[in-house]
Design an enzyme around this catalytic site. Structure first.
Site, short mmCIF file in Angstrom:
data_model
loop_
_atom_site.label_atom_id
_atom_site.label_comp_id
_atom_site.label_asym_id
_atom_site.label_seq_id
_atom_site.Cartn_x
_atom_site.Cartn_y
_atom_site.Cartn_z
N HIS A 72 -6.16 -8.58 -8.71
CA HIS A 72 -5.38 -7.43 -8.91
C HIS A 72 -4.07 -8.08 -9.25
CE1 HIS A 72 -7.81 -4.33 -6.60
NE2 HIS A 72 -8.52 -5.24 -7.23
N TYR A 201 -1.02 2.55 -1.58
CA TYR A 201 -0.31 2.65 -0.24
C TYR A 201 0.40 3.83 -0.51
CZ TYR A 201 -0.82 -2.36 0.87
OH TYR A 201 -1.71 -3.61 0.99
N PRO A 293 -1.05 -4.76 9.74
CA PRO A 293 -1.97 -5.01 8.49
C PRO A 293 -1.13 -4.42 6.99
CG PRO A 293 -2.97 -3.23 9.70
CD PRO A 293 -2.09 -3.68 10.48
N LYS A 297 -1.02 -9.66 5.45
CA LYS A 297 -0.84 -10.93 5.88
C LYS A 297 -1.37 -11.79 6.66
CE LYS A 297 2.36 -11.53 2.71
NZ LYS A 297 1.41 -11.43 1.54
N TYR A 385 4.39 -10.06 -1.29
CA TYR A 385 3.01 -9.60 -1.15
C TYR A 385 2.10 -10.69 -1.81
CZ TYR A 385 -0.96 -6.35 -1.07
OH TYR A 385 -2.07 -5.77 -0.76
#
Ligand code: RFL
Ligand code: PHB
Length: 393
Positions: A72, A201, A293, A297, A385
């Site tokens: 991704h 998200y 979560p 990580k 990220y």
């Protein structure tokens, strides 16, 4: 029985450590409390940083991930009915993440350990660790009603957040930092095509929602729920309805629903226990720290601990020098705290906090608007990220 490194816990941290050590000729035994079937049935993480993907390849367990995993290059964040893309690759000079389930990683690691004749004792009960402040530590455990003792040079505590290793570090030396959030994530796995090519998200005034996936035909969705919520109160219908309400209209309109094949609630908390080592005991992964979560990580931090710990053990067995082992806790904790900060920030940015009403809500909205308007802010999110670099040991 005798080995060089006794590893408590056969989750991803313990399995990966054992595999890396074996490739360097260092012997280990893994003691796992549950059955292999149980460990492989747990649905958890789904996003691997490049650092973890590279470690798996170097350990000879990357083939299936490279065939079946999805790379991704970005993610969407939806806010006020609109989705905004964070372009990881564009913002970080080409860095990406790998979407491949923790369950599959664990499966591949078990296969690799079996292929090399690795020693994994499952259903090892009442594990007790002794002599960590001496040069002759040992582990006592029960298997099939018989008591066994495993003598070793070092003990790796990879036994997750409810293990026995962390609390073996004397209380007057240990310092614990914790933040408990007033909510959890209700997660559903379903054999339906993902609603989008990348993760979404979602910020919503009623609460957070996440659209994730495991493959082109397997979806993973989460919704924020109050901490004390009971799983039995959440039939599939109620879950899908709640999820749809929290997604932008164009996304909920194309959401394919279906029966859940797994459903669970995970309470959210941030937790770090310092130090990560004491004498001959070294903690790695969830045994030493927990992140909510939201930043994806937890598994990745387990891998970075294993990176530093395996380097330190390999260096010790090669040169007899304990320097890296002595510095393990300090080195690993630097990265742990950076990921703890990021996970806390993502959680604060995207969830509904009941106590926030008013000022806190406006600050949260403003932070999201700033994020979407500033390339600098997006770069901060993207570089965290995809995973901060492993510092040289
Ligand atoms: P684990 O996986 O908990 O494994 C520890 C193992 O130790 C065993 N054990 C014992 N064995 C012997 N004796 C004892 N006394 C023992 N006590 C415990 C346990 O049975 C177990 O097999 O820890 P490890 O290896 O440190 O791995 C950590 C990860 O599992 C965890 O951080 C991640 O799953 C967190 N996480 C995520 N991490 C990511 O990097 N990306 C994600 O996308 C992501 N999503 C998630 C997540 C965790 C979640 N939940 C359920 C907490 C999503 C969720 C919903
Ligand atoms: C998941 O797919 O389980 C997942 C993905 C991203 C997260 C957390 C969980 O931040």
């Amino acid at each position: 029985m005798r080995t060089q490194v006794a590893i408590i816990g056969g989750g991803p941290a313990g399995l990966l450590l054992s595999q890396i050590l074996d490739l360097k000729g260092i012997r280990s035994v893994i003691l796992e409390r549950k059955s292999r079937e149980y460990v492989l049935g747990r649905i958890r993480a789904g996003v691997l940083e490049q650092g973890l993907a590279d470690m798996l390849r170097a350990a000879g367990v990357g083939d299936r991930m490279d065939r079946e995993g999805q790379i991704h290059e970005g993610t969407d964040i939806a806010f006020a009915g609109k989705r905004h893309r964070i372009d990881f690759a564009g913002l970080t000079g080409g860095e990406t993440v790998m979407v491949y389930g923790q369950t599959e990683v664990t499966h591949d690691l078990y296969d690799a350990r079996d292929a090399l004749g690795g020693s994994i004792i499952d259903e090892a009960k009442n594990v007790e660790i002794n002599g960590i402040d001496t040069h002759t530590p040992s582990v006592v455990y029960e298997k099939d009603g018989q008591i066994h003792t495993l003598h070793c040079d070092f003990i790796a505590g990879c036994d997750g957040s409810h293990g026995v290793c962390r609390t073996s570090i004397p209380a007057d030396i240990r310092r614990e930092y914790e933040k408990v959030y007033p909510f959890g994530w209700l997660g559903v796995l379903s054999e339906t095509p993902p609603v989008s090519r990348e993760l979404i998200y979602n910020h919503h005034p009623e609460g957070f929602a996440l659209c994730s996936m495991r493959s082109n035909s397997l979806s993973r969705y989460y919704v924020q729920v109050p901490r004390e919520e009971k799983i039995d109160d959440w039939g599939d219908e109620r879950f899908w309805e709640m999820l749809k309400r929290r997604l932008p209209e164009e996304i909920s309109a194309s959401l394919v629903t279906g029966p859940s094949i797994e459903k669970s609630i995970a309470p959210l908390r941030s937790f770090v226990s310092e130090p990560l080592s004491y004498g001959r005991l070294f903690l790695a992964g969830d045994a030493g720290h927990i992140v909510p979560p939201t930043g994806a990580k937890g598994l990745n931090l387990a891998a970075s601990d294993v990176h530093y710990l395996s380097d330190a053990l390999i260096s010790y067995y090669r040169t007899n020098d304990e320097d890296l082992l002595r510095r393990y806790s300090e080195t690993a904790l630097k990265r742990v705290w950076k990921a703890t900060r990021f996970s806390w920030w993502m959680t604060t940015l995207l969830h509904h906090f009941p106590e926030n009403e008013g000022f806190g809500d406006r600050i949260q909205q403003t932070e999201l608007e700033y994020l979407f308007s500033s390339k600098a802010a997006q770069t901060v999110l993207a570089e965290n990220y995809v995973g901060l670099p492993y510092e040289p040991s």
